[in-house]
Write a protein that holds these residues in place. Structure first.
Motif, mmCIF file in Angstrom:
data_model
loop_
_atom_site.group_PDB
_atom_site.id
_atom_site.type_symbol
_atom_site.label_atom_id
_atom_site.label_comp_id
_atom_site.label_asym_id
_atom_site.label_seq_id
_atom_site.Cartn_x
_atom_site.Cartn_y
_atom_site.Cartn_z
ATOM 1 N N MET A 72 0.816 -1.210 0.000
ATOM 2 C CA MET A 72 0.000 0.000 0.000
ATOM 3 C C MET A 72 0.855 1.267 0.000
ATOM 4 O O MET A 72 0.625 2.184 -0.793
ATOM 5 N N VAL A 73 1.847 1.326 0.887
ATOM 6 C CA VAL A 73 2.663 2.538 0.980
ATOM 7 C C VAL A 73 3.470 2.763 -0.301
ATOM 8 O O VAL A 73 3.458 3.873 -0.852
ATOM 9 N N ILE A 123 2.147 6.935 -6.765
ATOM 10 C CA ILE A 123 1.057 7.634 -7.455
ATOM 11 C C ILE A 123 0.964 9.095 -7.018
ATOM 12 O O ILE A 123 0.751 9.987 -7.852
ATOM 13 N N TYR A 124 1.127 9.352 -5.712
ATOM 14 C CA TYR A 124 0.878 10.696 -5.187
ATOM 15 C C TYR A 124 2.154 11.493 -4.931
ATOM 16 O O TYR A 124 2.082 12.668 -4.580
ATOM 17 N N GLY A 125 3.307 10.865 -5.091
ATOM 18 C CA GLY A 125 4.560 11.594 -5.054
ATOM 19 C C GLY A 125 5.000 12.102 -3.696
ATOM 20 O O GLY A 125 5.682 13.128 -3.614
ATOM 21 N N PHE A 126 4.629 11.396 -2.622
ATOM 22 C CA PHE A 126 5.121 11.838 -1.320
ATOM 23 C C PHE A 126 6.185 10.870 -0.807
ATOM 24 O O PHE A 126 6.349 9.757 -1.308
ATOM 25 N N GLU A 127 6.934 11.323 0.192
ATOM 26 C CA GLU A 127 8.003 10.538 0.784
ATOM 27 C C GLU A 127 7.613 10.117 2.196
ATOM 28 O O GLU A 127 6.769 10.753 2.831
ATOM 29 N N VAL A 128 8.242 9.053 2.688
ATOM 30 C CA VAL A 128 7.962 8.583 4.044
ATOM 31 C C VAL A 128 9.223 8.377 4.866
ATOM 32 O O VAL A 128 9.145 8.105 6.058
ATOM 33 N N ASP A 178 -9.124 10.318 -1.617
ATOM 34 C CA ASP A 178 -9.521 9.497 -2.758
ATOM 35 C C ASP A 178 -9.964 8.102 -2.326
ATOM 36 O O ASP A 178 -10.919 7.537 -2.869
ATOM 37 N N THR A 179 -9.281 7.535 -1.325
ATOM 38 C CA THR A 179 -9.681 6.199 -0.855
ATOM 39 C C THR A 179 -11.041 6.248 -0.174
ATOM 40 O O THR A 179 -11.856 5.333 -0.353
ATOM 41 N N LYS A 182 -10.524 4.655 -4.474
ATOM 42 C CA LYS A 182 -9.417 4.553 -5.425
ATOM 43 C C LYS A 182 -8.206 5.297 -4.863
ATOM 44 O O LYS A 182 -8.369 6.335 -4.216
ATOM 45 N N PRO A 183 -7.002 4.819 -5.091
ATOM 46 C CA PRO A 183 -6.625 3.603 -5.840
ATOM 47 C C PRO A 183 -6.816 2.309 -5.066
ATOM 48 O O PRO A 183 -6.477 1.232 -5.548
#
Length: 272
Positions: free
Chosen positions: A107-108, A114-119, A143-144, A149-150
């Motif tokens: 999931m991560v 898709i959303y272009g973030f970092e963790v 969105d979820t 989605k996604p």
């Protein structure tokens, strides 16, 4: 008729609708202690003995009968949407879980692609732009929840009102709703109204935060994460939570509720 997310003491004194990221570990331990005079040695979510849980097949009959009979004190616990979604981000999105892996497998990685973030990661000391990444995560969460989605929404950032509605729509009624921000006071009222086998001293009990140290520490005040766009998204996702449970939408920096909870209003809204 079903009651997902419901826990009940084996003595049937307390019935609790679990809401993730709302002191559920501490509440489960309080319930366990009220029956057995001691806290469970481990994560209360893991125990299959000592509490009735809807997820356990042999608990469903007693839970159904208890709701129908109305004899346990039924309660739940809610939390400010701003702090709750931030907690979900740092724990479930950025954090490494107890099994040493990311939460929910791919999931991560899928969401970050898709959303272009970092963790971040333990190897780099979780060094990343927390504010920018959280705001992109919030788009993913929206969105979820609204469109599935996604992927389907996760219980840790699904709305509190959505969790509670499953109990109300299937015939349950809450006798009390506790604010996480006033946990000792609210939980004290619950315990005072129930017939317990063992008293629980809320003032001296440990705080059971099973998600502690899973991920990076929040480096900024709550209000720094929410610009105009992210506040718009919060209203879009969590409007019912702000309105039904008395939280301040206009000030992300104020975690405390600003008005009382009207139980009749809550039940009317959640039954629709």
């Amino acid at each position: 008729m079903g009651f997902p997310g419901v826990w009940m003491t084996e003595s049937e004194s307390l019935l609790y609708r679990v809401v993730p990221k709302c002191a559920c570990s501490s509440i489960g331990q309080v319930m366990y202690h009220s029956d057995y005079g001691q806290f469970y040695d481990g994560d209360i979510h893991d125990t299959r003995q000592g509490l009735h849980k809807w997820a356990q097949e042999d608990s469903r009959g007693p839970i159904k009968a208890a709701v129908a009979g109305g004899h346990p004190l039924a309660f739940t616990c809610v939390r400010n949407p701003y702090t709750r979604v931030l907690s979900a981000f740092f724990d479930k999105i950025c954090g490494i879980q107890r099994n040493g892996s990311r939460y929910r497998g791919n999931m991560v990685p899928t969401a970050t692609e898709i959303y272009g973030f970092e963790v971040g990661s333990p190897e780099d000391g979780f060094a990343f732009d927390q504010i920018a990444s959280f705001r992109r995560f919030l788009l993913f969460a929206r969105d979820t929840i609204l469109w599935g989605k996604p992927m389907r929404p996760d219980i840790h950032w699904s709305s509190v009102s959505g969790h509670l509605s499953t109990f109300v729509r299937n015939g349950g009624r809450f006798d009390h709703i506790v604010w996480t921000e006033h946990f000792e006071e609210g939980m004290g009222e619950v315990l005072a109204r129930a017939r317990l086998r063992h008293p629980v001293d809320l003032g001296t009990m440990p705080r059971f935060n099973e998600s502690a140290d899973h991920g990076p520490k929040r480096a900024h005040p709550v209000e720094a994460f929410f610009d105009d766009l992210s506040r718009h998204l919060m209203w879009e996702i969590y409007r019912n939570d702000f309105e039904l449970f008395g939280y301040d939408f206009d000030d992300p920096g104020n975690p405390a509720p600003i008005r009382e909870i009207d139980l009749d209003l809550v039940h009317g809204a959640l039954a629709e």
